[in-house]
Design an enzyme around this catalytic site. Structure first.
Site, PDB file in Angstrom:
ATOM      1  N   HIS A  76       0.831  -1.095  -0.058  1.00 59.41           N
ATOM      2  CA  HIS A  76       0.037  -0.094   0.083  1.00 59.41           C
ATOM      3  C   HIS A  76       0.825   1.137   0.026  1.00 59.41           C
ATOM      4  O   HIS A  76       0.414   2.421  -0.225  1.00 59.41           O
ATOM      5  CB  HIS A  76      -0.875   0.104   1.239  1.00 59.41           C
ATOM      6  CG  HIS A  76      -2.091   0.806   1.108  1.00 59.41           C
ATOM      7  ND1 HIS A  76      -2.203   1.741   0.358  1.00 59.41           N
ATOM      8  CD2 HIS A  76      -3.397   0.621   1.849  1.00 59.41           C
ATOM      9  CE1 HIS A  76      -3.483   2.230   0.437  1.00 59.41           C
ATOM     10  NE2 HIS A  76      -4.274   1.604   1.359  1.00 59.41           N
ATOM     11  N   PHE A 103     -34.647   4.518  -4.282  1.00 60.43           N
ATOM     12  CA  PHE A 103     -35.078   5.650  -3.320  1.00 60.43           C
ATOM     13  C   PHE A 103     -34.313   6.794  -3.599  1.00 60.43           C
ATOM     14  O   PHE A 103     -34.301   7.841  -2.967  1.00 60.43           O
ATOM     15  CB  PHE A 103     -34.540   4.935  -1.975  1.00 60.43           C
ATOM     16  CG  PHE A 103     -35.497   4.076  -1.486  1.00 60.43           C
ATOM     17  CD1 PHE A 103     -36.855   4.489  -0.961  1.00 60.43           C
ATOM     18  CD2 PHE A 103     -35.295   2.893  -1.273  1.00 60.43           C
ATOM     19  CE1 PHE A 103     -37.591   3.325  -0.582  1.00 60.43           C
ATOM     20  CE2 PHE A 103     -35.922   1.747  -0.976  1.00 60.43           C
ATOM     21  CZ  PHE A 103     -37.262   2.115  -0.484  1.00 60.43           C
ATOM     22  N   TYR A 106     -13.491   7.268   8.947  1.00 59.10           N
ATOM     23  CA  TYR A 106     -12.650   7.724   7.774  1.00 59.10           C
ATOM     24  C   TYR A 106     -13.133   7.008   6.505  1.00 59.10           C
ATOM     25  O   TYR A 106     -13.113   5.695   6.571  1.00 59.10           O
ATOM     26  CB  TYR A 106     -11.106   7.310   8.173  1.00 59.10           C
ATOM     27  CG  TYR A 106     -10.100   7.585   7.241  1.00 59.10           C
ATOM     28  CD1 TYR A 106      -9.060   8.383   7.207  1.00 59.10           C
ATOM     29  CD2 TYR A 106     -10.286   6.847   6.155  1.00 59.10           C
ATOM     30  CE1 TYR A 106      -8.150   8.379   6.179  1.00 59.10           C
ATOM     31  CE2 TYR A 106      -8.967   6.698   4.795  1.00 59.10           C
ATOM     32  CZ  TYR A 106      -8.118   7.654   5.021  1.00 59.10           C
ATOM     33  OH  TYR A 106      -7.419   7.646   4.113  1.00 59.10           O
ATOM     34  N   LYS A 132     -31.275   2.888  -5.421  1.00 52.29           N
ATOM     35  CA  LYS A 132     -31.251   3.706  -6.328  1.00 52.29           C
ATOM     36  C   LYS A 132     -32.777   4.299  -6.656  1.00 52.29           C
ATOM     37  O   LYS A 132     -33.073   5.121  -7.165  1.00 52.29           O
ATOM     38  CB  LYS A 132     -30.726   3.203  -7.699  1.00 52.29           C
ATOM     39  CG  LYS A 132     -29.171   3.382  -7.592  1.00 52.29           C
ATOM     40  CD  LYS A 132     -28.527   2.670  -8.994  1.00 52.29           C
ATOM     41  CE  LYS A 132     -26.988   2.952  -9.003  1.00 52.29           C
ATOM     42  NZ  LYS A 132     -26.643   2.326 -10.280  1.00 52.29           N
ATOM     43  N   GLN A 169     -14.352   1.716   0.087  1.00 50.05           N
ATOM     44  CA  GLN A 169     -15.306   1.047  -0.752  1.00 50.05           C
ATOM     45  C   GLN A 169     -14.333   0.621  -1.986  1.00 50.05           C
ATOM     46  O   GLN A 169     -13.970   1.525  -2.669  1.00 50.05           O
ATOM     47  CB  GLN A 169     -16.643   1.534  -1.310  1.00 50.05           C
ATOM     48  CG  GLN A 169     -17.376   0.955  -2.417  1.00 50.05           C
ATOM     49  CD  GLN A 169     -18.397   1.584  -2.904  1.00 50.05           C
ATOM     50  OE1 GLN A 169     -19.076   1.032  -3.965  1.00 50.05           O
ATOM     51  NE2 GLN A 169     -18.785   2.840  -2.562  1.00 50.05           N
ATOM     52  N   SER A 191     -27.669   7.758  -3.001  1.00 52.03           N
ATOM     53  CA  SER A 191     -26.341   7.450  -3.328  1.00 52.03           C
ATOM     54  C   SER A 191     -26.145   6.091  -2.712  1.00 52.03           C
ATOM     55  O   SER A 191     -26.125   5.987  -1.485  1.00 52.03           O
ATOM     56  CB  SER A 191     -25.281   8.370  -3.055  1.00 52.03           C
ATOM     57  OG  SER A 191     -24.200   7.855  -2.601  1.00 52.03           O
ATOM     58  N   PRO A 192     -25.699   4.905  -3.156  1.00 55.91           N
ATOM     59  CA  PRO A 192     -25.329   3.671  -2.470  1.00 55.91           C
ATOM     60  C   PRO A 192     -24.249   3.607  -1.553  1.00 55.91           C
ATOM     61  O   PRO A 192     -24.156   3.243  -0.477  1.00 55.91           O
ATOM     62  CB  PRO A 192     -24.935   2.538  -3.813  1.00 55.91           C
ATOM     63  CG  PRO A 192     -25.660   3.269  -4.895  1.00 55.91           C
ATOM     64  CD  PRO A 192     -25.819   4.906  -4.679  1.00 55.91           C
ATOM     65  N   ASP A 193     -23.301   4.608  -1.907  1.00 59.39           N
ATOM     66  CA  ASP A 193     -22.216   4.646  -0.925  1.00 59.39           C
ATOM     67  C   ASP A 193     -22.612   5.418   0.442  1.00 59.39           C
ATOM     68  O   ASP A 193     -22.375   5.142   1.370  1.00 59.39           O
ATOM     69  CB  ASP A 193     -20.959   5.371  -1.881  1.00 59.39           C
ATOM     70  CG  ASP A 193     -19.814   5.643  -0.545  1.00 59.39           C
ATOM     71  OD1 ASP A 193     -19.098   4.696  -0.372  1.00 59.39           O
ATOM     72  OD2 ASP A 193     -19.726   6.836  -0.087  1.00 59.39           O
TER      73      ASP A 193
END
Length: 453
Positions: free
Chosen positions: A162, A250, A277, A248, A379, A253-255
């Protein structure tokens, strides 16, 4: 795009006071290194005439590696890369001093296109596979490089190093590979025949010479690894009651929905917001990496409290939910635009010269508390992945990676044995309740819109 150069033929190096990285010329180091039974084998990716090997030829070489490695495990030198970085710095110096040949062997490993770990375990469950990809046994690894991990039963995964890059380039790389294979868009070369691979140079084992000092470092690394990993929990929640298709409907935003589910779960477990975070990519900038989306807000707090208040109406809860979603999207846009606060303040702190006083803001208890990331969330979503994750970033916190599919939301939860299974249960409850409230509120709104006869 700047970090993409670190995907292949690169390595991280342990150095005091901080690590460095090196990029190798692919034309001079056109090989891959396999690890099997803790032994390292170098395999060229082209033949003597410069022709790239076919998939069938690589298959024969992998079979050769497995045969050459045998059933006896070597002293796991790779375990040193799991150590505290300063300890590994000292151990690497000891390893180089143990034999003049070790430098060339180490460089062959470090300059490889990628490391491929051929594990002798066969994980079945998502949790077992997650453990195997996240840490493995700490021995059949070389953590200073990106690693492809293939298990005995054919399952596979990827472990990213990383320090030089973030999740998006490795997501794109692995998704490109998997999608290309699924849709048959890669020329894998001729089919295998009895003569395939017969004229290839066999895999060469990179034998590192160890002395008593290095062996002591390895033994300590194994003990420290086992202690660290043994202190952790890992749970996977594959929530398959709905995914982004329903969300969607509704017009949400899914996130943001997934983040608010997390806040509600944390409220259920601890009775307060969790300092959260969420990683945002600042890729519109040439050297951009990440900025923090601060997902816990006044709006998310008000919504979570309303969800837990039996006297609240669903219509008001839905209204508060939409306010929280709007606020989340605004902060996410700020973060992606480089207008977040965390990287800015971190950068200012880092330019302080020795002896200069620390500005008062960094001494403020509120600043320290709001930067103590109890929930480290990120995500990465792909139809080709069956899970992904990472560890917590503070001792009393959780690693909470997630993916959102058309019909599912999947979380991988890690912690230092802090009631991890309970948080998994609360996430499922929160996901159920969020959907139920939004459906009831929508039904009530639809009823109001019906014309009165």
């Amino acid at each position: 795009m700047d970090s993409y150069k670190w995907l292949f033929h690169s390595s991280r190096y342990p150095t005091k006071p901080s690590d460095t990285a090196r990029k190798f010329d692919p034309s001079k180091h056109n090989h891959v290194v396999f690890v099997r039974k803790n032994k390292f084998f170098v395999v060229p990716l082209a033949d003597a005439n410069g022709r790239e090997l076919s998939a069938a030829e690589l298959e024969t070489q992998i079979e050769n590696v497995i045969r050459l490695a045998g059933n006896t495990k070597a002293i796991p030198v790779g375990a040193l890369t799991s150590e505290n970085r300063d300890t590994w710095t000292d151990a690497r110096e000891a390893l180089l001093a143990a034999s003049p040949s070790n430098a060339a062997s180490l460089e062959a490993i470090e300059s490889a296109m990628v490391i491929v770990c051929l594990d002798d375990t066969s994980p079945i469950t998502r949790e077992q596979t997650s453990w195997g990809c996240w840490v493995g046994d700490g021995r059949n690894r070389f953590y200073d490089k990106h690693q492809v991990i293939v298990f005995e039963n054919g399952k596979s995964g990827f472990l990213g190093e990383h320090s030089c890059m973030d999740g998006t380039p490795t997501l794109r790389m692995t998704e490109f590979l998997l999608a290309s294979l699924v849709h048959n868009k890669v020329d894998l070369g001729p089919e295998r025949t009895p003569d395939t691979g017969k004229n290839l140079e066999p895999p060469k084992e990179l034998k590192l010479v160890l002395d008593a000092k290095v062996e002591k470092y390895v033994k300590e690394a194994e003990q420290n690894f086992d202690k660290l990993v043994g202190s952790h929990d890992l749970e996977v929640l594959h929530y398959d009651k709905y995914g982004k298709e329903l969300i969607k409907k509704f017009k949400a935003s899914p996130d943001a929905w997934a983040q608010l589910v997390k806040q509600l779960a944390f409220h259920k477990m601890f009775g307060r917001p969790g300092v959260t975070y969420e990683s945002a990519q600042t890729r519109k900038y040439q050297l951009g990496r990440t900025e923090v989306i601060r997902s816990a807000s006044n709006e998310s707090k008000a919504w979570a409290e309303a969800m837990l208040n039996p006297n609240e109406t669903d219509e008001h809860r839905a209204q508060l939910f939409r306010r929280a979603v709007t606020r989340h999207l605004q902060y996410a846009a700020w973060a992606a635009d480089g207008q977040g606060v965390d990287r800015h303040l971190f950068g200012l702190k880092k330019v302080l010269k020795e002896g200069e006083p620390l500005p008062e803001i960094y001494k403020d208890p509120a600043f320290a508390r709001t930067s103590h990331w109890e929930l480290s969330t990120s995500q990465l979503s792909s139809p080709y992945f069956d899970g992904w994750g990472y560890g917590e970033v503070v001792p009393d916190g959780y690693g909470l990676s997630y993916s959102i599919g058309d019909e599912y939301i999947r979380w991988t939860i890690t912690s230092l044995k802090r009631r991890t299974a309970e948080l998994k249960r609360y996430l499922a409850e929160a996901a159920d309740e969020t959907k139920a409230v939004m459906e009831r509120a929508a039904a009530a709104e639809a009823q109001k819109q019906k014309p009165k006869l």
